[in-house]
Each structure stands twice: as C-alpha cells, then as structure tokens.
Design a protein around this motif. Structure first.
Motif, short mmCIF file in Angstrom:
data_model
loop_
_atom_site.label_atom_id
_atom_site.label_comp_id
_atom_site.label_asym_id
_atom_site.label_seq_id
_atom_site.Cartn_x
_atom_site.Cartn_y
_atom_site.Cartn_z
N THR A 154 2.06 4.73 -1.44
CA THR A 154 1.66 5.91 -2.21
C THR A 154 2.83 6.34 -3.10
O THR A 154 3.93 6.60 -2.61
CB THR A 154 1.25 7.06 -1.27
OG1 THR A 154 0.14 6.63 -0.48
CG2 THR A 154 0.85 8.30 -2.09
N VAL B 13 0.28 -1.28 -5.51
CA VAL B 13 -0.18 -2.49 -4.81
C VAL B 13 0.78 -3.65 -5.05
O VAL B 13 1.05 -4.44 -4.14
CB VAL B 13 -1.61 -2.85 -5.26
CG1 VAL B 13 -2.10 -4.11 -4.57
CG2 VAL B 13 -2.58 -1.69 -5.03
N THR C 32 -1.63 4.62 -5.68
CA THR C 32 -1.05 3.68 -4.72
C THR C 32 -0.53 2.45 -5.46
O THR C 32 -1.24 1.87 -6.28
CB THR C 32 -2.11 3.24 -3.70
OG1 THR C 32 -2.65 4.39 -3.04
CG2 THR C 32 -1.52 2.28 -2.65
N GLN D 202 0.89 -1.17 0.00
CA GLN D 202 0.00 0.00 0.00
C GLN D 202 0.92 1.22 0.00
O GLN D 202 0.99 1.97 0.96
CB GLN D 202 -0.91 0.00 1.23
CG GLN D 202 -2.08 -0.99 1.14
CD GLN D 202 -3.02 -0.75 -0.05
OE1 GLN D 202 -3.29 0.38 -0.43
NE2 GLN D 202 -3.47 -1.83 -0.65
N ASP E 246 -3.59 1.34 -7.76
CA ASP E 246 -4.91 1.89 -7.49
C ASP E 246 -4.85 3.39 -7.75
O ASP E 246 -3.98 4.07 -7.19
CB ASP E 246 -5.33 1.62 -6.04
CG ASP E 246 -5.74 0.17 -5.82
OD1 ASP E 246 -5.70 -0.31 -4.67
OD2 ASP E 246 -6.11 -0.50 -6.82
N ARG F 258 -8.63 0.22 -10.33
CA ARG F 258 -7.44 -0.63 -10.16
C ARG F 258 -6.96 -0.98 -11.56
O ARG F 258 -7.73 -1.47 -12.39
CB ARG F 258 -7.74 -1.87 -9.34
CG ARG F 258 -6.57 -2.86 -9.25
CD ARG F 258 -6.66 -3.82 -8.08
NE ARG F 258 -6.37 -3.12 -6.81
CZ ARG F 258 -6.09 -3.76 -5.67
NH1 ARG F 258 -6.07 -5.10 -5.63
NH2 ARG F 258 -5.84 -3.08 -4.55
#
Ligand SMILES: O=C[C@H](O)[C@@H](O)[C@H](O)CC(=O)O
Length: 272
Positions: free
Chosen positions: A12, A20, A18, A10, A39, A108
């Motif tokens: 940033t 993943v 973000t 997670q 994301d 996503r």
C-alpha cells in the motif's frame, strides 16, 4: 529464483493505491527502462512528478481519468480483463511534468518509463489508434497491439507494446535479441515483460540467454510476474490450454526496434 524474475508485491503506497511492481535503476541493473504496476481503487488517485523521464500510462484494466496540466482525459480504459483481447487507452506524458491518475472504477494501471530530456506534448493514445499485427505461422503465431511503437514519434526513448500468444504457441520467437548498438543491423534496447495468464493458474516458460551463454536463465513465469531482459534472446513458450499476455517496455540509446534473430533458429522463418 532468477534475478530476472519479479513476483507481484502488495504494498500500500497511498489510500486506495497498491504497488504491484516497481522496476527501476535503484532495484535492477536496467539503465533505460522503468516500470510500475499500481492497483487503484475506485475514487483513489495516484500522482507523480516526472524529472528527466517520460511515461506512458496504460489503462490496463478498468477505467481511469488522467490529468496533466490543462489536459483532462476521462474514462480511459476499454476492458475489465486483458483477455478481452482488445486494445486499451494510454497517455504519454513527457519529462518535467506532473500527472494524476484517478480511478473511475477499480483499475490496474501500468506506468512505463524511460529517459527523456526534450519535453514533448502530452498525448492521448486512443485504443483504436493501436496498430494491431498478426505475426508468425505454424506454432509461433501471436497478436500484437502496438501502443507506442518506434514509428510513432510521440516519445523520446520509450517503446510500449502488448502481445497475446495462444495455446501451444511461442512468441518472441524465433528467439531474437536487441542488445547491441550496431545500427542498421541491431539496436540496443533493454526490455521488461509484464505477464498475465488465462486461466490464471497457468504459466509460461521464458528463456533469456546470450550467444556466449554468459547469461542463460530459463524461468517458469506465472500470472502477474515480470521478467527483466537486460540483454540476450528472450523467447516465450505457452503450454497447451492457456493464453498468454504480456506488456513490453523497451528503451535504449536510440528509439529504434531493430532486432537480430538467433542464427541457430532463424531457419524456422524459411518454412512455407
Ligand atoms: O522485442 C520485442 C519483444 O520481444 C516482443 O514484443 C516480441 O517482439 C513479440 C513478438 O513478436 O512475438
């Protein structure tokens, strides 16, 4: 934990973006396949300049706009959840190009990479152009969406497919492998699996193993996990009550998917 199993990050990486997952030659032993999941919040943008690699941008969930040069593809994406079990939109972008993904809704996005030297045209891969296959019988039935199969000449080395396996079934089964440059009998393709589960607390078992068992890992794979397949057979078993989704990225020296079934288990194909 197996070095073949990756749990979601997670991290940033930009406003509204973000990271993943990121699988590359820098953090794995893979030499051909690269993979990212990002994301992107509504209105946020992800931009990337490709060097000697090509990319298939998959609108996994939500809606996105994709821009590359004079190409503007709007409102891509056909589902809010992969378990709507319908194909989605993708865009192929070749080496030495820059692309931008803008989220129209929270989205996503899966980014699939592989080596590319010969620049090919940017291509919108419409959901309705995904070939849909229903494979298997007995308890190895699964549904396949061919996003970028080897029958589509749009890419230099990249292969992308997504697979749905229902309750109590197995997929990538009977166990097969593609880890030898031995055409016409077998091709060498590295592979990644990005897994999702419905309901999300579910898990699957995935084994990655070679004939000589020098590699033999059996993993409990949960929602959002990634499994790396550098070599070997790689079957997936789905417990009763759950639906499995995974997206595969494959790449190797030649863009041909020619697999070899484990001879110990190929007999299951002979049942009437
Ligand atoms: O080699 C390809 C991957 O293992 C999956 O895409 C597999 O082929 C899916 C299946 O046929 O069950």
């Amino acid at each position: 934990m197996s070095k073949l199993l990756r749990k979601p990050l997670q991290e940033t990486i930009d406003d509204g973006v973000t990271l993943v997952h990121e699988v590359s030659g820098q953090n794995s032993d893979l030499k051909y396949v690269g993979f990212k999941v990002v994301d992107v919040k509504k209105g946020a943008k992800y931009e990337q300049t490709l060097e000697k690699e090509e990319c298939c941008i998959v609108a996994l969930t939500g809606k996105i706009n994709v821009t590359e040069g004079d190409h503007h593809f709007s409102d891509l994406g056909r589902r809010d959840n992969v378990f709507e079990k319908k194909p989605t939109d993708s865009v192929y972008v070749s080496n030495d190009r820059t692309f931008e993904v803008e989220a129209v809704t929270d989205a996503r996005v899966v980014l699939c990479y592989s080596p590319s030297e010969k620049q090919l045209p940017t291509k919108f891969i419409k959901a309705e152009d995904n070939g849909v296959e229903h494979r298997g019988k007995y308890s190895n039935k699964r549904m396949v969406h061919n996003i970028l199969p080897d029958s589509d000449p749009s890419a230099n080395s990249l292969l992308v497919v997504e697979v749905y396996t229902e309750t109590g079934n197995w997929s990538s089964y009977p166990p097969h492998k593609h880890d030898q440059e031995n055409l016409p009998d077998e091709s060498f393709l590295e592979e990644t699996y990005y897994h999702e589960m419905d309901p999300p607390q579910g898990f699957v078992f995935q084994r990655v193993y070679t004939d000589d068992r020098s590699l033999d890992e059996t993993m409990t794979v949960e929602n959002g996990n990634v499994v790396l397949v550098p070599a070997g057979y790689h079957p997936v078993g789905v417990p009763d009550g759950y639906s499995s989704y995974y997206l595969n990225v494959m790449a190797g020296p030649e863009r041909i998917w020619k697999f070899h079934n484990d001879p110990d288990h190929a007999w299951v194909l002979d049942r009437d």
